[in-house]
Scaffold this active site. Structure first.
Site, mmCIF file in Angstrom:
data_model
loop_
_atom_site.group_PDB
_atom_site.id
_atom_site.type_symbol
_atom_site.label_atom_id
_atom_site.label_comp_id
_atom_site.label_asym_id
_atom_site.label_seq_id
_atom_site.Cartn_x
_atom_site.Cartn_y
_atom_site.Cartn_z
ATOM 1 N N PRO A 169 27.709 -1.579 -30.820
ATOM 2 C CG PRO A 169 29.405 -1.628 -29.207
ATOM 3 C CD PRO A 169 29.165 -1.731 -30.683
ATOM 4 C CG ASP A 181 30.949 1.960 -32.129
ATOM 5 O OD1 ASP A 181 31.053 1.264 -31.098
ATOM 6 O OD2 ASP A 181 31.317 1.580 -33.249
ATOM 7 C CG HIS A 182 29.652 2.106 -24.900
ATOM 8 N ND1 HIS A 182 30.789 2.690 -24.383
ATOM 9 C CD2 HIS A 182 28.762 2.073 -23.887
ATOM 10 C CE1 HIS A 182 30.586 2.981 -23.109
ATOM 11 N NE2 HIS A 182 29.376 2.627 -22.787
ATOM 12 N NE ARG A 183 32.313 -1.321 -32.189
ATOM 13 C CZ ARG A 183 32.293 -1.669 -33.473
ATOM 14 N NH1 ARG A 183 32.802 -2.831 -33.837
ATOM 15 N NH2 ARG A 183 31.763 -0.877 -34.376
#
Ligand code: CAO
Length: 550
Positions: free
Chosen positions: A348, A522-524
């Site tokens: 993401p 990376d939004h994780r």
């Protein structure tokens, strides 16, 4: 041409139902009466058909949205004649009201005494001879009030019929395939003590949900709860709602089971709770892969899009439109395409843009190059960027990390990759231990690695181990872009061409050399606030390199 709002019709007492499926997307051409969305209450689901033919211009609901009568589902662009059937503002509301599903009626229910109680089919509206397609109980089972005892189905709908009293099933009077009508005896319950807390037999109840009749514009109510679409298997295009009762769908949702991939063993391929359990067991044992997992593990070079539920890639005879030439894609282009595709699909991405004032840094770089003209080493802006990024990675270690299962691996080394444009395609050589190297050494190594990349001589070792990557388009141009993260890294910095810009210093505009930065993350692993802080810190260092010493 006209724009028509398609609205939720009168759906009886179903208030605030959830959208569980959206069957069309913007650009789709829909037919009159084509199902658009499926909504679901805790007891029933229904497909809402289109009140007009046309092309979907805008979708106003998403999965999980709550809707009720009158909510706008989507906008359709219709040709004049298509709307003629129903005026746009009426939407689907030209239907008769419908009562709600009520528990199976207790005939001659004793008010307080224990004893046998008959459960009968309640008023199910205009439905005649509906088929029993699921029986949830058997003799000896204890049932609670409101517990579903059977599911009946017409050609357009299915509904669960709940018990109106608590007790133990003494006799079951229906079996799979039976046809039932209002008032038919379903079961006899032995009630306990003070039961039943029952619905009086005289209660005027029904079980229909109103949607438009096929005769669009005619205000008649017909039931259209669950679509009779058979369950399908992986590989098949999703064509609608899987054939399962609301309670089974709810059960599947709770387990995260993709119902459309479950094969139904019930009547007409209906998916039962046992099918969902069996599917879960096979996934857990590794015997079966869900489509989502299959897509992830499939070669990322796949271009058919079917695994993602997307349209297949268009096959076009380009020569039909003019002269063409075909050439093979290079091996490097194919490998990098596969990697970029996987990274784009699986990570993401979010990109934060910022500017750094490099006026003084560029002046220093030019002066240094002049001073060391004879050394043969050209100090590049990218070398300074690498050092500045190392400082930022030290301050924000999550950017020099990788996801490994349930854990985050935080790297204590600072190996920085840089994207190099080569005649064969994109390559990413790595400067190892950039924290331990000076600007001259980094500049020299970069120039050697970039040459090797262009000559196709980079070894795998020279392209591995990076914790963070920089992609510089500064020598070419442009303002900002969205670099794709180089997995398993979690961030990448994109840099474009610096330009002189007027910058307000509080009193006047000053000409400053501004460098555009684009940080994808990376939004994780990273959140927006950290990304903004990373960029701010990076800009501060590029603005005044002495800050690195602080
Ligand atoms: N702003 C303004 N000018 C810049 C600049 C910037 N951010 N970065 C570099 N320049 C200038 C340099 O100073 C140099 O100018 P001079 O020749 O006058 O000294 C000129 O642009 C050429 O620089 P360069 O890009 O060749 O050299 P570099 O060290 O900056 O970069 C390399 C080396 C290998 C990164 C680069 O050649 C390259 O391949 N870039 C493309 C990377 C890429 O494709 N990224 C996209 C990946 S996603 O598809």
């Amino acid at each position: 041409m006209a724009i028509v709002e398609v609205k939720v019709p009168d759906i009886g007492d179903f208030d605030e139902v959830a959208v569980i499926e959206v069957m069309v997307k913007v650009g789709d051409a829909v037919r009159l009466e084509q199902s658009l969305v499926t909504v679901e209450s805790d007891k029933a689901s229904m497909e809402i058909p289109s009140s007009a033919a046309g092309v979907v211009k805008d979708i106003r609901v998403a999965l999980g949205s709550k809707v009720k009568e009158g909510s706008v589902l989507l906008l359709l662009e219709t040709s004049g004649e298509a709307v003629a059937a129903i005026p746009a503002q009426v939407g689907l509301a030209t239907v008769a009201p419908a009562p709600e599903i009520a528990p199976a009626v207790v005939a001659a229910a004793p008010a307080v005494l224990a004893g046998p109680v008959e459960l009968r089919v309640p008023d199910i509206g205009d439905f005649k001879d509906v088929t029993v397609i699921e029986v949830f109980v058997k003799p000896g089972d204890s049932v609670k009030v409101e517990q579903s005892i059977i599911t009946v189905e017409s050609d357009k709908a299915s509904m669960e019929i709940p018990a109106s009293a608590a007790g133990v099933v003494k006799e079951l009077k229906v079996k799979l395939g039976d046809k039932v009508n209002m008032g038919d005896l379903l079961a006899v319950l032995e009630t306990m003590g003070g039961a039943p807390a029952a619905v009086p037999s005289a209660a005027p109840t029904a079980a229909s949900v109103a949607v438009p009749s096929p005769q669009v514009g005619t205000p008649v109510a017909t039931l259209a709860i669950v679509a009779s679409v058979p369950a399908h298997l992986p590989g098949g295009a999703p064509v609608g709602l899987p054939h399962a009762s609301p309670s089974v769908r709810k059960f599947a949702r709770e387990l995260g089971v993709p119902l459309q991939e479950v094969k139904g063993s019930g009547m007409k391929g209906r998916i039962t709770e046992a099918d969902v359990q069996a599917f879960t067991r096979s996934v857990m044992s590794g015997a079966v892969q869900t489509q989502a997992v299959a897509v992830q593990s499939k070669s990322a070079a796949g271009t058919d899009g079917a695994g993602l539920g997307l349209l297949p890639w268009p096959v076009v005879d380009f020569a039909k439109f003019g002269p063409i030439e075909r050439k093979d894609r290079s091996r490097i282009k194919k490998i990098s395409a596969a990697n970029l595709h996987r990274n784009w699909v699986m990570i993401p991405h979010v990109t934060n843009h910022d500017d750094a004032d490099i006026t003084d840094l560029e002046a220093f770089r030019v002066a240094t190059n002049k001073e060391h003209e004879k050394s043969g080493i050209k100090v590049t802006m990218l070398a300074f960027l690498i050092k500045a990024c190392v400082a930022a990675l030290k301050k924000f270690p999550d950017f020099n990390a990788s996801i490994d299962g349930e854990q985050l691996v935080l790297k204590q080394y600072f190996h920085i990759g840089f994207a190099a444009d080569t005649p064969n395609g994109l390559m990413v050589p790595v400067i190892r231990d950039a924290d331990k190297k000076g600007i001259f050494q980094i500049s020299q190594e970069m120039s050697e690695l970039a040459k090797k990349a262009r000559d196709g001589k980079l070894s795998p070792a020279e392209m591995s181990g990076a914790g963070f990557t920089i992609s510089s388009l500064g020598g070419i141009g442009g303002r900002y872009f969205t670099p794709i993260i180089n997995a398993p890294e979690v961030a990448i910095l994109g840099v474009c061409k610096s330009t002189m810009e007027p910058v307000w210093d509080g009193k006047a505009f000053q000409p400053r050399l501004m460098l555009p930065l684009s940080l994808s993350w990376d939004h994780r692993v990273i959140d927006g606030a950290s990304a903004a802080r990373f960029n701010v810190y990076l800009s501060q260092i590029l603005g005044d390199f002495r800050r690195i010493l602080l």
